[in-house]
Design a protein around this motif. Sequence first.
Motif, PDB file in Angstrom:
ATOM      1  N   SER A  76       0.811  -1.213   0.000  1.00 25.96           N
ATOM      2  CA  SER A  76       0.000   0.000   0.000  1.00 25.96           C
ATOM      3  C   SER A  76       0.846   1.266   0.000  1.00 25.96           C
ATOM      4  CB  SER A  76      -0.920   0.005   1.237  1.00 25.96           C
ATOM      5  OG  SER A  76      -0.146  -0.077   2.424  1.00 25.96           O
ATOM      6  N   GLU A  77       2.160   1.104  -0.174  1.00 26.35           N
ATOM      7  CA  GLU A  77       3.067   2.243  -0.077  1.00 26.35           C
ATOM      8  C   GLU A  77       4.221   2.068  -1.046  1.00 26.35           C
ATOM      9  OE1 GLU A  77       3.624   1.472   3.964  1.00 26.35           O
ATOM     10  OE2 GLU A  77       4.680  -0.391   3.574  1.00 26.35           O
ATOM     11  N   LEU A  78       5.013   3.101  -1.192  1.00 30.59           N
ATOM     12  CA  LEU A  78       6.261   2.959  -1.926  1.00 30.59           C
ATOM     13  C   LEU A  78       7.244   2.208  -1.041  1.00 30.59           C
ATOM     14  CD1 LEU A  78       4.867   5.293  -3.579  1.00 30.59           C
ATOM     15  CD2 LEU A  78       7.184   6.077  -4.082  1.00 30.59           C
ATOM     16  N   SER A  79       7.730   1.095  -1.525  1.00 31.20           N
ATOM     17  CA  SER A  79       8.633   0.238  -0.758  1.00 31.20           C
ATOM     18  C   SER A  79      10.051   0.428  -1.263  1.00 31.20           C
ATOM     19  CB  SER A  79       8.231  -1.232  -0.904  1.00 31.20           C
ATOM     20  OG  SER A  79       6.939  -1.464  -0.385  1.00 31.20           O
ATOM     21  N   ILE A  80      10.882   1.039  -0.432  1.00 29.69           N
ATOM     22  CA  ILE A  80      12.283   1.248  -0.807  1.00 29.69           C
ATOM     23  C   ILE A  80      13.044  -0.008  -0.403  1.00 29.69           C
ATOM     24  CG2 ILE A  80      14.206   2.861  -0.739  1.00 29.69           C
ATOM     25  CD1 ILE A  80      11.513   4.136  -1.545  1.00 29.69           C
ATOM     26  N   VAL A 160      28.636   4.417  -8.785  1.00 29.06           N
ATOM     27  CA  VAL A 160      27.295   4.828  -9.202  1.00 29.06           C
ATOM     28  C   VAL A 160      26.288   4.195  -8.247  1.00 29.06           C
ATOM     29  CG1 VAL A 160      25.566   4.767 -11.036  1.00 29.06           C
ATOM     30  CG2 VAL A 160      27.989   5.024 -11.613  1.00 29.06           C
ATOM     31  N   ARG A 161      25.518   5.021  -7.556  1.00 33.86           N
ATOM     32  CA  ARG A 161      24.570   4.497  -6.579  1.00 33.86           C
ATOM     33  C   ARG A 161      23.296   4.020  -7.279  1.00 33.86           C
ATOM     34  NH1 ARG A 161      23.637   8.612  -1.943  1.00 33.86           N
ATOM     35  NH2 ARG A 161      23.452  10.061  -3.689  1.00 33.86           N
ATOM     36  N   SER A 162      22.702   2.983  -6.701  1.00 32.60           N
ATOM     37  CA  SER A 162      21.552   2.378  -7.370  1.00 32.60           C
ATOM     38  C   SER A 162      20.716   1.597  -6.374  1.00 32.60           C
ATOM     39  CB  SER A 162      22.021   1.452  -8.497  1.00 32.60           C
ATOM     40  OG  SER A 162      22.925   0.476  -8.002  1.00 32.60           O
ATOM     41  N   GLY A 163      19.479   1.320  -6.784  1.00 29.77           N
ATOM     42  CA  GLY A 163      18.584   0.553  -5.934  1.00 29.77           C
ATOM     43  C   GLY A 163      17.255   0.316  -6.611  1.00 29.77           C
ATOM     44  N   PHE A 164      16.282  -0.106  -5.819  1.00 32.17           N
ATOM     45  CA  PHE A 164      14.988  -0.543  -6.364  1.00 32.17           C
ATOM     46  C   PHE A 164      13.853  -0.041  -5.473  1.00 32.17           C
ATOM     47  CE2 PHE A 164      11.543  -3.236  -7.654  1.00 32.17           C
ATOM     48  CZ  PHE A 164      11.830  -3.611  -8.963  1.00 32.17           C
ATOM     49  N   ILE A 165      12.754   0.352  -6.131  1.00 30.84           N
ATOM     50  CA  ILE A 165      11.537   0.770  -5.430  1.00 30.84           C
ATOM     51  C   ILE A 165      10.359  -0.028  -5.976  1.00 30.84           C
ATOM     52  CG2 ILE A 165       9.936   2.664  -4.954  1.00 30.84           C
ATOM     53  CD1 ILE A 165      12.250   4.602  -5.249  1.00 30.84           C
TER      54      ILE A 165
END
Length: 215
Positions: A76-80, A160-165
């Motif tokens: 139900s939210e943005l999940s970092i 280079v920084r990176s990730g997923f949402i």
Amino acid sequence: MRTVLLTGFEPFDQDTINPSWEAVRRLDGTDLCDGVRIIARQLPCAFVTSGTRLNELLAEHSPKMVIATGLASGRSELSIERVAINLNDARIPDNLAYQPIDTAVEAGGPAAYFSTLPIKAMVKALREAGIPAAVSQTAGTFVCNKVFYSLQHALAGSGVRSGFIHVPYLPEQVARSAPGQPSLALETLVEGLRIATLSAWNTQADIAESGGQVS
């Protein structure tokens, strides 16, 4: 002009839209801040081709930061996301009818990679803007995790920084085919991803405060 790459997935299974792509494509070509431009590109929802396409985008655009996004039904939210694991374990087939079970994303690769984004600062910025958000401790074992792991593997040691949402369903998807599932309006997703990306760009050292979930 420095570049931030955002990715979203093509529609999956019976859906005609994917909220991750619908949101990031509306940020394509916009200026995140002075001298920094967002580019948004779509990835296939397939184990074999998603990593290839991701690597092509990294080579083509040489981004200074990368955030991949995907749909997580039931949230139900943005999940970092905090961590990607070296495991493919598909409950259902991908868009190419491929269903890997208990295979490695990268043979011989580390068991896991952590996001190199300031995930708790991003959550704080989103909550202060009134957008539901939380740190997530699992990106699953489907194509989203595969892309997250492949991204961290490709950029390991690069600086280079990176990730997923992960993002929820859109209301129109719930009304059409997912009754009872939580959702967020497209405008909320677009603004949330913009705020999260800006926070990530402007924050070098993450904050230390509670921001996760039990599961």
